[in-house]
Design an enzyme around this catalytic site. Structure first.
Site, PDB file in Angstrom:
ATOM      1  N   SER A 142     -31.408   0.518  23.626  1.00 50.87           N
ATOM      2  CA  SER A 142     -32.135   1.583  24.327  1.00 50.87           C
ATOM      3  C   SER A 142     -32.552   1.053  25.690  1.00 50.87           C
ATOM      4  O   SER A 142     -32.723  -0.165  25.868  1.00 50.87           O
ATOM      5  CB  SER A 142     -33.391   1.958  23.528  1.00 50.87           C
ATOM      6  OG  SER A 142     -34.283   2.714  24.331  1.00 50.87           O
ATOM      7  N   TYR A 155     -40.749  -0.626  18.946  1.00 50.67           N
ATOM      8  CA  TYR A 155     -39.415  -0.039  19.179  1.00 50.67           C
ATOM      9  C   TYR A 155     -38.694  -0.848  20.262  1.00 50.67           C
ATOM     10  O   TYR A 155     -37.553  -1.286  20.075  1.00 50.67           O
ATOM     11  CB  TYR A 155     -39.563   1.427  19.606  1.00 50.67           C
ATOM     12  CG  TYR A 155     -38.249   2.122  19.911  1.00 50.67           C
ATOM     13  CD1 TYR A 155     -37.469   2.647  18.880  1.00 50.67           C
ATOM     14  CD2 TYR A 155     -37.785   2.261  21.217  1.00 50.67           C
ATOM     15  CE1 TYR A 155     -36.259   3.283  19.156  1.00 50.67           C
ATOM     16  CE2 TYR A 155     -36.585   2.896  21.499  1.00 50.67           C
ATOM     17  CZ  TYR A 155     -35.824   3.405  20.467  1.00 50.67           C
ATOM     18  OH  TYR A 155     -34.624   4.035  20.737  1.00 50.67           O
TER      19      TYR A 155
HETATM   20  P1  NAP Z   1     -31.432  10.945  15.133  1.00 55.26           P
HETATM   21  O1  NAP Z   1     -30.958  12.245  15.649  1.00 55.26           O
HETATM   22  O2  NAP Z   1     -32.725  10.857  14.414  1.00 55.26           O
HETATM   23  O3  NAP Z   1     -30.261  10.337  14.226  1.00 55.26           O
HETATM   24  C1  NAP Z   1     -30.436   9.118  13.549  1.00 55.26           C
HETATM   25  C2  NAP Z   1     -29.775   9.229  12.191  1.00 55.26           C
HETATM   26  O4  NAP Z   1     -29.929   7.953  11.543  1.00 55.26           O
HETATM   27  C3  NAP Z   1     -30.477  10.267  11.284  1.00 55.26           C
HETATM   28  O5  NAP Z   1     -29.535  11.004  10.530  1.00 55.26           O
HETATM   29  C4  NAP Z   1     -31.325   9.377  10.395  1.00 55.26           C
HETATM   30  O6  NAP Z   1     -31.635   9.942   9.135  1.00 55.26           O
HETATM   31  C5  NAP Z   1     -30.429   8.170  10.242  1.00 55.26           C
HETATM   32  N1  NAP Z   1     -31.184   7.032   9.737  1.00 55.26           N
HETATM   33  C6  NAP Z   1     -32.393   6.602  10.174  1.00 55.26           C
HETATM   34  N2  NAP Z   1     -32.807   5.580   9.421  1.00 55.26           N
HETATM   35  C7  NAP Z   1     -31.833   5.368   8.500  1.00 55.26           C
HETATM   36  C8  NAP Z   1     -31.687   4.466   7.418  1.00 55.26           C
HETATM   37  N3  NAP Z   1     -32.654   3.583   7.114  1.00 55.26           N
HETATM   38  N4  NAP Z   1     -30.565   4.499   6.672  1.00 55.26           N
HETATM   39  C9  NAP Z   1     -29.588   5.406   6.935  1.00 55.26           C
HETATM   40  N5  NAP Z   1     -29.686   6.315   7.930  1.00 55.26           N
HETATM   41  C10 NAP Z   1     -30.796   6.292   8.705  1.00 55.26           C
HETATM   42  O7  NAP Z   1     -31.550   9.881  16.326  1.00 55.26           O
HETATM   43  P2  NAP Z   1     -30.665   9.665  17.658  1.00 55.26           P
HETATM   44  O8  NAP Z   1     -31.479  10.123  18.804  1.00 55.26           O
HETATM   45  O9  NAP Z   1     -29.286  10.154  17.454  1.00 55.26           O
HETATM   46  O10 NAP Z   1     -30.686   8.076  17.728  1.00 55.26           O
HETATM   47  C11 NAP Z   1     -29.592   7.269  17.302  1.00 55.26           C
HETATM   48  C12 NAP Z   1     -29.792   5.856  17.835  1.00 55.26           C
HETATM   49  O11 NAP Z   1     -29.876   5.904  19.262  1.00 55.26           O
HETATM   50  C13 NAP Z   1     -31.071   5.175  17.349  1.00 55.26           C
HETATM   51  O12 NAP Z   1     -30.819   3.819  17.113  1.00 55.26           O
HETATM   52  C14 NAP Z   1     -32.020   5.336  18.529  1.00 55.26           C
HETATM   53  O13 NAP Z   1     -33.000   4.338  18.586  1.00 55.26           O
HETATM   54  C15 NAP Z   1     -31.038   5.220  19.681  1.00 55.26           C
HETATM   55  N6  NAP Z   1     -31.544   5.808  20.929  1.00 55.26           N
HETATM   56  C16 NAP Z   1     -31.807   7.143  21.020  1.00 55.26           C
HETATM   57  C17 NAP Z   1     -32.294   7.658  22.219  1.00 55.26           C
HETATM   58  C18 NAP Z   1     -32.608   9.118  22.409  1.00 55.26           C
HETATM   59  O14 NAP Z   1     -33.193   9.490  23.458  1.00 55.26           O
HETATM   60  N7  NAP Z   1     -32.267   9.995  21.481  1.00 55.26           N
HETATM   61  C19 NAP Z   1     -32.514   6.801  23.304  1.00 55.26           C
HETATM   62  C20 NAP Z   1     -32.240   5.460  23.172  1.00 55.26           C
HETATM   63  C21 NAP Z   1     -31.748   4.964  21.981  1.00 55.26           C
HETATM   64  P3  NAP Z   1     -33.097  10.636   8.953  1.00 55.26           P
HETATM   65  O15 NAP Z   1     -32.999  11.938   9.704  1.00 55.26           O
HETATM   66  O16 NAP Z   1     -33.224  10.769   7.486  1.00 55.26           O
HETATM   67  O17 NAP Z   1     -34.103   9.692   9.568  1.00 55.26           O
END
Ligand code: NAP
Length: 259
Positions: A142, A155
């Protein structure tokens, strides 16, 4: 679509939502067979449904990446389904951290377990599968792992640690033909950020207002960068952190005031 991943096999964690879903769909569209891993079985099934028209096949694996046996279970499921592993995208992660003084030990463990420990264990397991033939690992960091930002303490720490892991593993496994890179998304519109977008004007202004390209990112922006890093076009690229953030992390941008 150009079929740049034809014949490749990928494991994508957190594939049931947001960025992981977009990566799964893009990889399948480019010909890869993907094992989609998520604890949210319903979201994961929706991802597979969306991938139906793609040339690549998407198989599902419902598991919590923090489970003790998860990495081995997933590697076995991948081997059973596709008989090889070329790509691991360590994407599953959680957000919503608070300042250090407001973070208890339970939160500390929760973030470390999902965002760092699970990614480490999956990367370690993947290396075992990839050593004979090479491969590509992408860790989802991130911009908050690159820059300090109010309220993101643990985080940020887990994401910075992922970057350290990326650089170290690039050194250790380059000789085996395994490339290890990280993506550092900026502010991306996903279910993880939906509530903030709806309710936190200050946050949206700090992120979008500080972005020279002037918009929130989309999961597809990150998927395109993941595709590049996992394709042969990135054959000489390892140990890198690619920010997908519209310029947020490399500028001190404020929109110019007219006149
Ligand atoms: P998201 O929409 O919440 O998707 C994350 C997915 O991972 C969800 O389906 C979640 O399931 C699943 N997950 C979480 N913990 C898990 C576990 N212990 N075992 C199996 N599955 C799990 O989030 P996103 O925004 O796409 O983020 C994806 C990645 O990008 C993350 O690592 C996040 O830190 C990174 N990121 C995101 C952003 C942003 O602005 N969106 C920015 C920088 C980095 P649940 O719904 O059940 O939790």
């Amino acid at each position: 679509m150009t079929g740049v991943l034809n014949g490749r096999v990928a494991v994508v964690t957190g594939a049931g939502s947001g960025i992981g879903r977009a990566i799964t769909l893009r990889f399948a569209a480019e010909g890869a067979n993907v094992l989609a891993v998520d604890r949210d079985a319903e979201g994961n099934a929706e991802t597979a449904q969306l991938a139906r028209p793609s040339p690549g096949r998407v198989d599902l694996c419902a598991c919590d990446v923090t489970d003790a046996t998860a990495p081995d279970d997933v590697m076995k499921a991948c081997d059973d389904a596709f008989r090889r592993l070329d790509i691991l995208v360590n994407n599953a992660g959680i957000g919503g951290a608070r300042p250090a003084h407001d973070t208890d030990d339970a939160d500390l463990d929760r973030f470390a377990d999902v965002n760092l420990r699970a990614a480490f264990r999956f990367a370690r397991a993947a290396v075992g599968e990839m050593r004979a033939r090479g491969g590509s690992i992408v860790n989802m960091a991130s911009v908050f792992g690159l820059r300090g930002f109010p309220g993101s303490s643990i985080y940020s720490a887990t994401k910075a640690a992922l970057i350290g892991l990326t650089q170290n593993m690039a050194a250790d496994y380059g000789p085996d033909g395994i490339r290890v890179n990280a993506l550092a998304p900026g502010f991306i519109e996903t279910p993880l950020t939906a509530e903030r977008i709806a309710t936190n004007e200050w946050f949206v202004d700090a992120m979008v207002g500080g972005t020279p390209l002037g918009r929130v990112g989309q999961p597809e922006d990150v998927a395109a960068a993941a595709l590049f890093l996992c394709s042969d076009d990135a054959a000489f690229i390892t140990g890198q952190v690619l920010a997908v953030d519209g310029g947020w992390s490399t500028t001190k941008f404020r929109p110019p005031v007219d006149g």
